[in-house]
Design a protein around this motif. Structure first.
Motif, PDB file in Angstrom:
ATOM      1  N   ASP A  27       0.807  -1.221   0.000  1.00 14.10           N
ATOM      2  CA  ASP A  27       0.000   0.000   0.000  1.00 14.10           C
ATOM      3  C   ASP A  27       0.840   1.270   0.000  1.00 14.10           C
ATOM      4  O   ASP A  27       0.307   2.358  -0.069  1.00 14.10           O
ATOM      5  CB  ASP A  27      -1.008   0.006   1.146  1.00 14.10           C
ATOM      6  N   ASP A  46       0.135   6.604  -1.082  1.00 10.23           N
ATOM      7  CA  ASP A  46      -0.235   5.796   0.080  1.00 10.23           C
ATOM      8  C   ASP A  46      -1.679   5.345  -0.088  1.00 10.23           C
ATOM      9  O   ASP A  46      -2.590   6.172  -0.145  1.00 10.23           O
ATOM     10  CB  ASP A  46      -0.074   6.635   1.351  1.00 10.23           C
ATOM     11  N   SER A  48      -3.037   2.966   2.066  1.00 10.55           N
ATOM     12  CA  SER A  48      -3.249   2.163   3.278  1.00 10.55           C
ATOM     13  C   SER A  48      -4.630   2.347   3.907  1.00 10.55           C
ATOM     14  O   SER A  48      -5.060   1.493   4.675  1.00 10.55           O
ATOM     15  CB  SER A  48      -2.157   2.462   4.309  1.00 10.55           C
ATOM     16  N   GLN A  49      -5.310   3.435   3.602  1.00  6.25           N
ATOM     17  CA  GLN A  49      -6.629   3.690   4.176  1.00  6.25           C
ATOM     18  C   GLN A  49      -7.705   3.389   3.136  1.00  6.25           C
ATOM     19  O   GLN A  49      -7.711   4.003   2.070  1.00  6.25           O
ATOM     20  CB  GLN A  49      -6.752   5.149   4.616  1.00  6.25           C
ATOM     21  N   LYS A  52      -9.378   5.956   0.508  1.00  8.79           N
ATOM     22  CA  LYS A  52      -8.612   7.204   0.571  1.00  8.79           C
ATOM     23  C   LYS A  52      -7.283   7.041  -0.143  1.00  8.79           C
ATOM     24  O   LYS A  52      -6.732   5.947  -0.234  1.00  8.79           O
ATOM     25  CB  LYS A  52      -8.352   7.613   2.019  1.00  8.79           C
ATOM     26  N   SER A  54      -3.415   9.203  -0.411  1.00 10.88           N
ATOM     27  CA  SER A  54      -2.597  10.292   0.114  1.00 10.88           C
ATOM     28  C   SER A  54      -1.169  10.061  -0.345  1.00 10.88           C
ATOM     29  O   SER A  54      -0.855   9.042  -0.952  1.00 10.88           O
ATOM     30  CB  SER A  54      -2.675  10.366   1.646  1.00 10.88           C
TER      31      SER A  54
END
Length: 127
Positions: A27, A46, A48-49, A52, A54
């Motif tokens: 991720d 990113d 990871s969420q 989302k 980022s």
């Protein structure tokens, strides 16, 4: 009831980070090339969420909503911090490229984002 549970698992799976041949979920990404050429700046991604996106553009952090469905990869409007740096022209190009992205695919351990006639190749960061 079983149908609702299976549907929930399908939705959760579509939001999970991509799984790779080595079994690891990836991720965190670093931009390696744009249209086959080294970009000349550093940018990260990113995922990871769930739902989302980022990362760090050449100067500023960015964040926003993300919808993934199969290879479809659609980012909502991105929020960006407002720090000045010498790489602001490169950052403007990066955000223009990211705004055109419509698909994401795993190719040999890299994440290929494409759309708008461009291809951005992200690779896992080197520790």
């Amino acid at each position: 009831m079983l149908h609702k549970i299976l549907t929930a698992f399908a939705v959760m799976a579509s939001l999970a980070p991509a799984a790779y041949a080595n079994g690891a979920a990836q991720d965190q990404w670093v931009l390696a090339s744009v249209d086959g050429q080294e970009p000349g700046y550093r940018a990260t991604l990113d995922l990871s969420q769930p739902g989302k996106v980022s990362g760090m553009a050449p100067c500023n952090r960015y964040f926003g909503a993300l919808t993934r469905d199969g290879t479809a990869f659609v980012m909502g409007p991105l929020g960006v911090t407002r720090m000045a740096c010498p790489d602001l022209p490169a950052e403007a190009v990066f955000f223009e490229l990211m705004a055109g992205v419509t698909t994401a695919e795993d190719v040999d351990g890299a994440l290929i984002l494409s759309g708008g006639g461009h291809e951005l190749r992200f690779v896992p960061p080197v520790d």
